[in-house]
Design a protein around this motif. Sequence first.
Motif, short mmCIF file in Angstrom:
data_model
loop_
_atom_site.label_atom_id
_atom_site.label_comp_id
_atom_site.label_asym_id
_atom_site.label_seq_id
_atom_site.Cartn_x
_atom_site.Cartn_y
_atom_site.Cartn_z
N GLU A 100 0.83 -1.21 0.00
CA GLU A 100 0.00 0.00 0.00
C GLU A 100 0.86 1.26 0.00
O GLU A 100 0.56 2.23 -0.70
N GLU A 101 1.94 1.23 0.77
CA GLU A 101 2.84 2.39 0.83
C GLU A 101 3.52 2.61 -0.52
O GLU A 101 3.67 3.76 -0.96
N SER A 102 3.90 1.54 -1.18
CA SER A 102 4.56 1.65 -2.48
C SER A 102 3.61 2.27 -3.52
O SER A 102 4.01 3.14 -4.31
N ALA A 103 2.37 1.83 -3.52
CA ALA A 103 1.39 2.37 -4.46
C ALA A 103 1.15 3.86 -4.23
O ALA A 103 1.07 4.66 -5.17
N GLU A 104 1.06 4.25 -2.96
CA GLU A 104 0.84 5.66 -2.63
C GLU A 104 2.07 6.50 -3.00
O GLU A 104 1.95 7.60 -3.55
N ASN A 105 3.28 5.98 -2.72
CA ASN A 105 4.49 6.72 -3.05
C ASN A 105 4.65 6.88 -4.56
O ASN A 105 5.12 7.92 -5.03
N ALA A 106 4.26 5.87 -5.31
CA ALA A 106 4.33 5.96 -6.78
C ALA A 106 3.48 7.13 -7.27
O ALA A 106 3.89 7.89 -8.16
N ARG A 107 2.30 7.27 -6.68
CA ARG A 107 1.41 8.38 -7.05
C ARG A 107 2.04 9.72 -6.70
O ARG A 107 2.06 10.66 -7.53
N ILE A 108 2.55 9.83 -5.47
CA ILE A 108 3.14 11.09 -5.01
C ILE A 108 4.33 11.49 -5.87
O ILE A 108 4.45 12.64 -6.30
N VAL A 109 5.21 10.54 -6.13
CA VAL A 109 6.41 10.81 -6.91
C VAL A 109 6.05 11.24 -8.33
O VAL A 109 6.63 12.18 -8.89
N ARG A 110 5.06 10.59 -8.90
CA ARG A 110 4.63 10.92 -10.26
C ARG A 110 4.03 12.33 -10.32
O ARG A 110 4.38 13.12 -11.19
N GLU A 111 3.16 12.64 -9.36
CA GLU A 111 2.50 13.94 -9.38
C GLU A 111 3.46 15.09 -9.06
O GLU A 111 3.34 16.18 -9.61
N ALA A 112 4.42 14.82 -8.16
CA ALA A 112 5.36 15.88 -7.76
C ALA A 112 6.60 15.94 -8.63
O ALA A 112 7.38 16.89 -8.55
N GLY A 113 6.80 14.94 -9.48
CA GLY A 113 7.98 14.91 -10.34
C GLY A 113 9.28 14.78 -9.57
O GLY A 113 10.30 15.35 -9.95
N ILE A 114 9.24 14.01 -8.47
CA ILE A 114 10.44 13.84 -7.63
C ILE A 114 11.45 12.94 -8.30
O ILE A 114 11.11 11.87 -8.79
N LYS A 115 12.71 13.35 -8.28
CA LYS A 115 13.80 12.53 -8.79
C LYS A 115 14.94 12.52 -7.78
O LYS A 115 15.20 13.52 -7.11
N ALA A 116 15.61 11.38 -7.66
CA ALA A 116 16.77 11.30 -6.79
C ALA A 116 17.99 11.85 -7.52
O ALA A 116 17.92 12.22 -8.69
#
Length: 327
Positions: free
Chosen positions: A310-326
Amino acid sequence: MAFPFRTSLLAAACVVSAAASAPAAAADAYPSRPIRLIVAYPTGGISDTVARALGERLSAQMGTSVVVENKAGAGGSIGIDAVAKAAPDGYTLGFAATSPLTLNPHVGRVNYDPQKDVAPVMSVMYSPVLVVATSAFSGKSFADVVGQASAKPGSVRWATSGLGTVGHVVLEQIKQKSKADIVLIPYKGAGQQMNDALGGQFEVMSTNASPVLSQHMQAGRLRALAVGAPKRLESLPAVPTLAELGYPKANLTSTFGIFAPGKTPAAIINRLNAELNKALAEPEVHERLLKGGEVPTGGTPAQFAKAIREESAENARIVREAGIKAD
């Protein structure tokens, strides 16, 4: 008179029975040699302290030595990679946050399959994410952070321990909802972030709870404005959660747990889970977590695996919407 078909069925049944009992027999004999516990972070931090406390208890309970080995780097991914590539026999375990499985794969490349190569054994604790003001910030509350950043764009600098970390995700969620112009200051680790916080090099930071942070807050050098946690912390009852402040999606914590290689037999995973729950319930271990600002969890492998998915699915959404990159 011979009954070849019946004899064949009997023989097959014996083979199936033997195969079914093999994992149980392996679990009964386990452990027969030392267990290696890989900590995915440097020595001296709260993760290292907790892992060593658990290792001591496991050693006493299971009658074998538990050797702790630190493999830090890449936000925990190096340590988890070592676990993923180890033999799935229960003699190599890992202690790490869930982020190498639920966040790192979404912001950068990892050398393991987070779903197949690593088996969750037990959730150990969650570490609250604190939003902390430094001496450079004159405001009194979290509302003042958003207010100042909105009134004077770029005037609030917010430090995280790195790009793509949980603290970074917290900030992006706050920026997304508030529309405030907050400047991200990403560090490469919590050490330098803390040093610069004490020097007032930025106004605000998001960081995990730790004994060092608690000491600086008690001394008045830093001030907690908000916390990412399911509820207010007993140690900071006056500090509201981000959910209370109207930012439920930013109300994140860092969960830490024990992991094994992906194909480790279920019988061994269940044995380890039982022993770890017992160790976590020991007063000495329990108190060590609470002193550091961490919250003990525990539970079954299935519960931990579900939370990770569940955490992975939510993080995928957040990262996609915010355009976060390492990095």
